[in-house]
Design a protein around this motif. Sequence first.
Motif, PDB file in Angstrom:
ATOM      1  N   THR A   1       0.805  -1.223   0.000  1.00  0.00           N
ATOM      2  CA  THR A   1       0.000   0.000   0.000  1.00  0.00           C
ATOM      3  C   THR A   1       0.840   1.277   0.000  1.00  0.00           C
ATOM      4  OG1 THR A   1      -0.126  -0.028   2.419  1.00  0.00           O
ATOM      5  CG2 THR A   1      -1.922  -1.096   1.210  1.00  0.00           C
ATOM      6  N   LEU A   2       2.097   1.195   0.403  1.00  0.00           N
ATOM      7  CA  LEU A   2       2.908   2.405   0.534  1.00  0.00           C
ATOM      8  C   LEU A   2       4.204   2.256  -0.249  1.00  0.00           C
ATOM      9  CD1 LEU A   2       3.317   5.184   1.882  1.00  0.00           C
ATOM     10  CD2 LEU A   2       4.394   3.991   3.804  1.00  0.00           C
ATOM     11  N   ARG A   3       4.467   3.240  -1.102  1.00  0.00           N
ATOM     12  CA  ARG A   3       5.694   3.270  -1.898  1.00  0.00           C
ATOM     13  C   ARG A   3       6.451   4.552  -1.572  1.00  0.00           C
ATOM     14  NH1 ARG A   3       3.938   2.788  -7.536  1.00  0.00           N
ATOM     15  NH2 ARG A   3       3.990   0.529  -7.165  1.00  0.00           N
ATOM     16  N   VAL A   4       7.708   4.407  -1.193  1.00  0.00           N
ATOM     17  CA  VAL A   4       8.551   5.553  -0.877  1.00  0.00           C
ATOM     18  C   VAL A   4       9.833   5.436  -1.681  1.00  0.00           C
ATOM     19  CG1 VAL A   4       9.794   6.826   0.900  1.00  0.00           C
ATOM     20  CG2 VAL A   4       7.611   5.729   1.460  1.00  0.00           C
ATOM     21  N   ASN A   5      10.063   6.375  -2.577  1.00  0.00           N
ATOM     22  CA  ASN A   5      11.296   6.451  -3.361  1.00  0.00           C
ATOM     23  C   ASN A   5      11.979   7.773  -3.051  1.00  0.00           C
ATOM     24  OD1 ASN A   5      10.585   4.021  -4.522  1.00  0.00           O
ATOM     25  ND2 ASN A   5       9.766   4.941  -6.390  1.00  0.00           N
ATOM     26  N   ALA A   6      13.259   7.715  -2.767  1.00  0.00           N
ATOM     27  CA  ALA A   6      13.982   8.912  -2.360  1.00  0.00           C
ATOM     28  C   ALA A   6      15.382   8.915  -2.963  1.00  0.00           C
ATOM     29  CB  ALA A   6      14.068   8.995  -0.839  1.00  0.00           C
TER      30      ALA A   6
ATOM     31  N   ILE B   1       6.224   9.755  -2.710  1.00  0.00           N
ATOM     32  CA  ILE B   1       5.453   8.836  -1.876  1.00  0.00           C
ATOM     33  C   ILE B   1       4.097   8.592  -2.526  1.00  0.00           C
ATOM     34  CG2 ILE B   1       4.376   8.474   0.379  1.00  0.00           C
ATOM     35  CD1 ILE B   1       6.485  10.244   1.609  1.00  0.00           C
ATOM     36  N   GLN B   2       3.717   7.332  -2.619  1.00  0.00           N
ATOM     37  CA  GLN B   2       2.374   6.940  -3.042  1.00  0.00           C
ATOM     38  C   GLN B   2       1.780   6.060  -1.952  1.00  0.00           C
ATOM     39  OE1 GLN B   2       3.983   5.338  -6.870  1.00  0.00           O
ATOM     40  NE2 GLN B   2       2.221   6.391  -7.754  1.00  0.00           N
ATOM     41  N   TYR B   3       0.565   6.406  -1.525  1.00  0.00           N
ATOM     42  CA  TYR B   3      -0.062   5.683  -0.423  1.00  0.00           C
ATOM     43  C   TYR B   3      -1.499   5.339  -0.798  1.00  0.00           C
ATOM     44  CZ  TYR B   3      -2.048   4.716   4.199  1.00  0.00           C
ATOM     45  OH  TYR B   3      -2.689   4.134   5.266  1.00  0.00           O
ATOM     46  N   ALA B   4      -1.789   4.034  -0.868  1.00  0.00           N
ATOM     47  CA  ALA B   4      -3.150   3.554  -1.092  1.00  0.00           C
ATOM     48  C   ALA B   4      -3.785   3.323   0.263  1.00  0.00           C
ATOM     49  CB  ALA B   4      -3.134   2.275  -1.924  1.00  0.00           C
ATOM     50  N   ALA B   5      -4.460   4.352   0.780  1.00  0.00           N
ATOM     51  CA  ALA B   5      -5.010   4.278   2.137  1.00  0.00           C
ATOM     52  C   ALA B   5      -6.103   3.231   2.224  1.00  0.00           C
ATOM     53  CB  ALA B   5      -5.552   5.649   2.548  1.00  0.00           C
ATOM     54  N   THR B   6      -6.959   3.164   1.212  1.00  0.00           N
ATOM     55  CA  THR B   6      -7.999   2.145   1.111  1.00  0.00           C
ATOM     56  C   THR B   6      -8.078   1.732  -0.353  1.00  0.00           C
ATOM     57  OG1 THR B   6      -9.822   3.667   0.636  1.00  0.00           O
ATOM     58  CG2 THR B   6      -9.264   3.322   2.955  1.00  0.00           C
ATOM     59  N   GLU B   7      -8.996   0.852  -0.666  1.00  0.00           N
ATOM     60  CA  GLU B   7      -9.184   0.473  -2.053  1.00  0.00           C
ATOM     61  C   GLU B   7      -9.664   1.652  -2.887  1.00  0.00           C
ATOM     62  OE1 GLU B   7     -11.755  -2.839  -2.428  1.00  0.00           O
ATOM     63  OE2 GLU B   7     -10.381  -4.269  -1.463  1.00  0.00           O
TER      64      GLU B   7
ATOM     65  N   ALA C   1       7.004  20.981  -5.100  1.00  0.00           N
ATOM     66  CA  ALA C   1       6.237  20.003  -4.332  1.00  0.00           C
ATOM     67  C   ALA C   1       4.862  19.814  -4.959  1.00  0.00           C
ATOM     68  CB  ALA C   1       6.090  20.445  -2.873  1.00  0.00           C
ATOM     69  N   ASN C   2       4.356  18.607  -4.838  1.00  0.00           N
ATOM     70  CA  ASN C   2       3.018  18.310  -5.333  1.00  0.00           C
ATOM     71  C   ASN C   2       2.336  17.341  -4.376  1.00  0.00           C
ATOM     72  OD1 ASN C   2       0.963  18.514  -7.470  1.00  0.00           O
ATOM     73  ND2 ASN C   2       1.361  16.332  -7.767  1.00  0.00           N
ATOM     74  N   PHE C   3       1.131  17.695  -3.968  1.00  0.00           N
ATOM     75  CA  PHE C   3       0.327  16.815  -3.118  1.00  0.00           C
ATOM     76  C   PHE C   3      -0.986  16.554  -3.830  1.00  0.00           C
ATOM     77  CE2 PHE C   3      -2.955  16.203   0.193  1.00  0.00           C
ATOM     78  CZ  PHE C   3      -2.475  15.017   0.729  1.00  0.00           C
ATOM     79  N   ALA C   4      -1.321  15.265  -4.039  1.00  0.00           N
ATOM     80  CA  ALA C   4      -2.505  14.903  -4.805  1.00  0.00           C
ATOM     81  C   ALA C   4      -3.344  13.893  -4.033  1.00  0.00           C
ATOM     82  CB  ALA C   4      -2.105  14.317  -6.157  1.00  0.00           C
TER      83      ALA C   4
ATOM     84  N   ASP D   1      -0.710  11.026  -3.125  1.00  0.00           N
ATOM     85  CA  ASP D   1       0.612  11.120  -3.742  1.00  0.00           C
ATOM     86  C   ASP D   1       1.293  12.381  -3.255  1.00  0.00           C
ATOM     87  OD1 ASP D   1       0.875   9.048  -6.246  1.00  0.00           O
ATOM     88  OD2 ASP D   1      -1.208   9.659  -5.940  1.00  0.00           O
ATOM     89  N   LEU D   2       2.558  12.245  -2.911  1.00  0.00           N
ATOM     90  CA  LEU D   2       3.349  13.394  -2.486  1.00  0.00           C
ATOM     91  C   LEU D   2       4.713  13.331  -3.156  1.00  0.00           C
ATOM     92  CD1 LEU D   2       3.912  15.864  -0.608  1.00  0.00           C
ATOM     93  CD2 LEU D   2       4.791  14.204   1.071  1.00  0.00           C
TER      94      LEU D   2
END
Length: 760
Positions: free
Chosen positions: A548-553, A596-602, A645-648, A607-608
């Motif tokens: 559910t959570l992807r973090v690339n840095a 960062i991509q986070y699938a909190a629920t289905e 920065a981008n927050f979606a 996205d940040l």
Amino acid sequence: MEHGKHKLSYMALVIATALSSNVAFAQDNTQGLDTSDSGLEHIEVTARKTAENLQEVPVAITSIGAEQLAQNGVSVLTELQQFSPNTTLQKSRGTNSTLTAFIRGVGQQDPLWGYEPGVGIYIDDVYMARPQGAVLDIIDVERVEVLRGPQGTLYGKNTIGGAVKYVTRKMTGDAEFKVQATVGDYSRQDFKVSGQIPLIDDKLYLGFAGASLQRDGYGEYITSDLDGQDRENYNKDVFAGRLTLEYTPTDDLFFRLNYDKTDDDSNSKGGYRLLPSLLTDAPVPDSVYDSYTSLPTWNKVETEGVSLTVSYDINDTWSVKSVTASRESYSPTNIDFDNTSLRIFDVPAIYDDEQFSQEFQLNYNSDKLQLVSGLYYFDGESCGHYDAILEVLGNALTLPGFTAEKSGCNNSESYAVYAQGSYDFTDKLSMTLGARYTTEEKEATVNTAAFFETVYPKSGWVPGYVRDDAALAGSINTVLDDSEEWSRFTPRVGVEYQYSNDMMLFASYSQGFKSGTFNPRATTAEPAADPEIVDSFELGMKSEWNNTLRVNATVFMLEHKDRQYISVFPNEDLTVVDQRLGNIGDSEATGAELEIQYAATESLSFDLSVGVIDTEFNEVLTWNGTGYDDISDDFTVSNTPETTANFAVNYDLETDLGSFVFNGNYYYRGEYDLTETGNLLTQDGYGLVNLGINWYSNDGNWEAGLHMKNVTDEEYLVGTYAFVTPQDDGSYLPGTGGDNTLIGYYGDPQTVAFTVGYQF
């Protein structure tokens, strides 16, 4: 620079925290990555010229797929800068089709023929050598990849900042047809059609895509004497089409023939006068999208390309690939530098470019070793012609009419051999080694002339004008006719450590070079400028856990050496603008990027992306007559905010009426300068809010979307022309043409568009 360093330190702390948290989590997670049940999309990219999972590629890369592009209402390449940190993709000055591209502070400031880009643009692995026509519309695209950092090993010269890859959609094997219409404010009317037809089942397919893209201007030309001309400013009038033929005679052999053509008849883009004119009584316009001009308002950009890709799998480990391509572009354009109704400083110009490239690849893929190798050939002809018309020179000189003309070509021919391989020493540790050797020869001619009359590039440029080439020929002199050859070895070294199935750590060093070139504005037989070099070091992490959570840095440091720059020197002859090109010095950048991509629920996902960068010139040397002075304090790295920065947010809702997707994002760009030296305009930090609602029918045939861009109607600068000298009291002395010429070009205002599509 202290403010930028504090930001960088904070960003490094954020990444370190994310890394330590991820390490702790990975130690408890023994299930590994299961993309089949993941709430996150499996993303495939070809950054290393072979299909790979995004999370397995030790490169800082952002990939935006067709679905994400459509749901965000993205219609043109420049909008992609919102999704990639430390990236600038903007429409240039004077036209709607010329691209200004910077990644990590590296790019191309001047789009004149002969100057080379710092960010490579690719359509299906075919390099676009010129920025004219590079503001690509999103038509039948599969994805767009933004590769950050030098890509000199696999992609060669002119990718010292990075590369942008526009990947068109491949055939699915079934008959398909899709039609789409968009209407919006400013009388926007877009019509797109695409599809594919099986000619021989499972073997031969024909694909097609076409688009008519129309929009009135955001502003207008308010000049009084434009009878019979289109007064729209910042308008759009584009037709684009593509044909694709794919043939798979056997399971191991594949052919793909592509043809594309774009005609952009949008008007020339007029700038906004930020200062009242000294030589006319016209006031500063009320709207930043309004302008004055003494040139015709028409403009044209024609681009056309054809490519043939052949791939063959020799066996389970070896494969070969050939990409043959030819592209050409033609662009007559009107740029009114002073933006008044007088011919104070007008520059009608023609850009004419052709290129041919051939690439052969030999690739190997086994359990331990993945290798991409190849031979590359490029032959490019980049030519142009402009007339700098100055009828009023104020106190400096008064003439009934004066035209300074430049024309010529910067043609290049290059050969390269490259190889890059990754070897797995263990299940966790691998190493990447790459190298490319390039040899290039560039030939250049520069013709110059001075006419005491108003001269245009060709007959019919303005109604009734006839260019008498025979009469003008005696005044045209060839001031430069020369050639130069360069060779360059560009390496890449990387180490990757697969801490767990969910996390990869990597470190790399890479080098790239931007081609040397001759000065297309030369007034004497000056030598060529040597290539620019970028050395880059990166530390990065690709991680994904709990499906559910992807973090690339990534944290990076680069040194940009032998930077090319035009210097202007005084001349006793006031009709001569003496501009010389040389390698002026070095700059550096340090920065960090977090995605960062986070699938909190289905249904709900976030996205940040955040990028911070600290840039400065270390050395800029100028000759003072007896020695060199370091004037690096007068220079800044342009088009590069310290923070992006981008927050979606994305929310999916399933109903009996169909599926709804609600999305919104906030995109922030920090303060940035528009020119490298003598900068008079700095864009303050600003934010853009975008909102969208998408609907998909339950049968999968219908779709619709309502998108609002720049909701708060922010005004922000993307380009400038400045020909004034600032004084200590805040006033300005007039510059070229004898007027207060300080011009701004702006990004898009608030827009609303409704799209409906049908497919079967």
